[in-house]
Design a protein around this motif. Structure first.
Motif, mmCIF file in Angstrom:
data_model
loop_
_atom_site.group_PDB
_atom_site.id
_atom_site.type_symbol
_atom_site.label_atom_id
_atom_site.label_comp_id
_atom_site.label_asym_id
_atom_site.label_seq_id
_atom_site.Cartn_x
_atom_site.Cartn_y
_atom_site.Cartn_z
ATOM 1 N N PRO A 1 -2.357 37.033 18.845
ATOM 2 C CA PRO A 1 -3.540 36.256 19.214
ATOM 3 C C PRO A 1 -3.181 34.954 19.928
ATOM 4 O O PRO A 1 -4.032 34.117 20.132
ATOM 5 N N LEU A 2 -1.913 34.791 20.297
ATOM 6 C CA LEU A 2 -1.469 33.545 20.907
ATOM 7 C C LEU A 2 -1.355 33.662 22.414
ATOM 8 O O LEU A 2 -0.749 34.598 22.929
ATOM 9 N N LEU A 3 -1.907 32.691 23.107
ATOM 10 C CA LEU A 3 -1.691 32.534 24.542
ATOM 11 C C LEU A 3 -0.740 31.354 24.666
ATOM 12 O O LEU A 3 -1.092 30.232 24.332
ATOM 13 N N VAL A 4 0.487 31.621 25.106
ATOM 14 C CA VAL A 4 1.521 30.587 25.129
ATOM 15 C C VAL A 4 1.739 30.107 26.555
ATOM 16 O O VAL A 4 1.949 30.911 27.466
ATOM 17 N N ARG A 5 1.683 28.794 26.716
ATOM 18 C CA ARG A 5 1.955 28.156 28.011
ATOM 19 C C ARG A 5 3.229 27.339 27.858
ATOM 20 O O ARG A 5 3.374 26.602 26.892
ATOM 21 N N ASP B 1 -10.402 34.899 17.870
ATOM 22 C CA ASP B 1 -10.272 34.359 19.214
ATOM 23 C C ASP B 1 -8.804 34.043 19.478
ATOM 24 O O ASP B 1 -7.996 33.953 18.565
ATOM 25 N N VAL B 2 -8.494 33.875 20.713
ATOM 26 C CA VAL B 2 -7.126 33.557 21.098
ATOM 27 C C VAL B 2 -6.833 32.089 20.816
ATOM 28 O O VAL B 2 -7.656 31.225 21.086
ATOM 29 N N ALA B 3 -5.674 31.835 20.264
ATOM 30 C CA ALA B 3 -5.210 30.468 20.075
ATOM 31 C C ALA B 3 -4.304 30.128 21.249
ATOM 32 O O ALA B 3 -3.404 30.887 21.587
ATOM 33 N N GLU B 4 -4.573 29.004 21.882
ATOM 34 C CA GLU B 4 -3.740 28.583 23.006
ATOM 35 C C GLU B 4 -2.656 27.639 22.498
ATOM 36 O O GLU B 4 -2.944 26.633 21.873
ATOM 37 N N VAL B 5 -1.425 28.009 22.756
ATOM 38 C CA VAL B 5 -0.287 27.216 22.322
ATOM 39 C C VAL B 5 0.427 26.704 23.568
ATOM 40 O O VAL B 5 0.837 27.483 24.423
ATOM 41 N N THR B 6 0.546 25.400 23.666
ATOM 42 C CA THR B 6 1.295 24.798 24.763
ATOM 43 C C THR B 6 2.611 24.294 24.206
ATOM 44 O O THR B 6 2.635 23.539 23.238
ATOM 45 N N ASP C 1 -1.233 14.845 29.857
ATOM 46 C CA ASP C 1 -2.470 14.704 30.629
ATOM 47 C C ASP C 1 -2.964 16.064 31.114
ATOM 48 O O ASP C 1 -4.157 16.373 31.029
ATOM 49 N N GLN C 2 -2.057 16.896 31.620
ATOM 50 C CA GLN C 2 -2.431 18.223 32.109
ATOM 51 C C GLN C 2 -2.922 19.115 30.973
ATOM 52 O O GLN C 2 -3.902 19.846 31.123
ATOM 53 N N THR C 3 -2.260 19.037 29.826
ATOM 54 C CA THR C 3 -2.660 19.840 28.671
ATOM 55 C C THR C 3 -4.038 19.425 28.179
ATOM 56 O O THR C 3 -4.887 20.275 27.880
ATOM 57 N N LEU C 4 -4.280 18.130 28.100
ATOM 58 C CA LEU C 4 -5.583 17.633 27.670
ATOM 59 C C LEU C 4 -6.678 18.047 28.652
ATOM 60 O O LEU C 4 -7.759 18.488 28.243
ATOM 61 N N PHE D 1 -15.415 28.203 17.600
ATOM 62 C CA PHE D 1 -14.171 27.507 17.297
ATOM 63 C C PHE D 1 -13.039 28.052 18.149
ATOM 64 O O PHE D 1 -12.851 29.254 18.283
ATOM 65 N N ARG D 2 -12.280 27.159 18.732
ATOM 66 C CA ARG D 2 -11.124 27.529 19.547
ATOM 67 C C ARG D 2 -9.962 26.673 19.086
ATOM 68 O O ARG D 2 -10.094 25.470 18.898
ATOM 69 N N LEU D 3 -8.840 27.297 18.926
ATOM 70 C CA LEU D 3 -7.672 26.598 18.422
ATOM 71 C C LEU D 3 -6.709 26.297 19.569
ATOM 72 O O LEU D 3 -6.357 27.184 20.336
ATOM 73 N N ALA D 4 -6.334 25.039 19.690
ATOM 74 C CA ALA D 4 -5.336 24.626 20.675
ATOM 75 C C ALA D 4 -4.195 23.963 19.906
ATOM 76 O O ALA D 4 -4.422 23.072 19.096
ATOM 77 N N VAL D 5 -2.990 24.417 20.159
ATOM 78 C CA VAL D 5 -1.814 23.913 19.462
ATOM 79 C C VAL D 5 -0.849 23.355 20.504
ATOM 80 O O VAL D 5 -0.612 23.993 21.531
ATOM 81 N N LEU D 6 -0.297 22.195 20.220
ATOM 82 C CA LEU D 6 0.694 21.584 21.092
ATOM 83 C C LEU D 6 1.982 21.439 20.295
ATOM 84 O O LEU D 6 1.996 20.804 19.237
ATOM 85 N N VAL D 7 3.047 22.049 20.796
ATOM 86 C CA VAL D 7 4.340 22.019 20.112
ATOM 87 C C VAL D 7 5.348 21.313 21.018
ATOM 88 O O VAL D 7 5.472 21.652 22.190
#
Length: 112
Positions: A80-84, A46-51, A99-102, A15-21
């Motif tokens: 645990p957050l990787l923020v882009r 695991d690291v959660a990726e937050v865009t 589109d780039q995030t997806l 499981f990997r978590l991706a969050v879009l804010v």
């Protein structure tokens, strides 16, 4: 039943978590939202990726977002957050950012 439990465990590990804010001219509220995510995802293995897809309508808001990014980046070693950070501009509209995030999320999923 043991095999079923092992399969569930493997699925949980994958499981990997991706969050879009989305944020427009609300850097303080964004900082609060990121702090909440950090607090509630503390036990995540695991690291959660937050865009962050943000738009600043003025220089003052842009500078405030930069200050928030600096605070978040400073605390990234204990999180645990990787923020882009993705800024929406006239040259880089929201559709392009999405589109780039997806594409990035799909590539990460394909890698496992």
């Amino acid at each position: 039943q043991m095999q079923q439990q092992q399969q569930q465990h493997q699925q949980q590990e994958a499981f990997r978590l991706a969050v879009l804010v989305f944020s427009k001219d609300r850097p303080f509220q964004l900082l609060c939202a990121l702090a909440s995510l950090r607090t509630h995802l503390r036990g995540l293995s695991d690291v959660a990726e937050v865009t962050i897809a943000f738009r600043a309508s003025s220089l003052a808001f842009r500078q405030s977002y930069k200050a928030v990014a600096a605070l978040v980046d400073r605390d990234s070693s204990s999180s645990p957050l990787l923020v882009r950070w993705e800024e929406e501009t006239d040259d880089r509209p929201l559709g392009t950012l999405l589109d780039q995030t997806l594409a990035r999320a799909e590539a990460a999923e394909a890698q496992g």
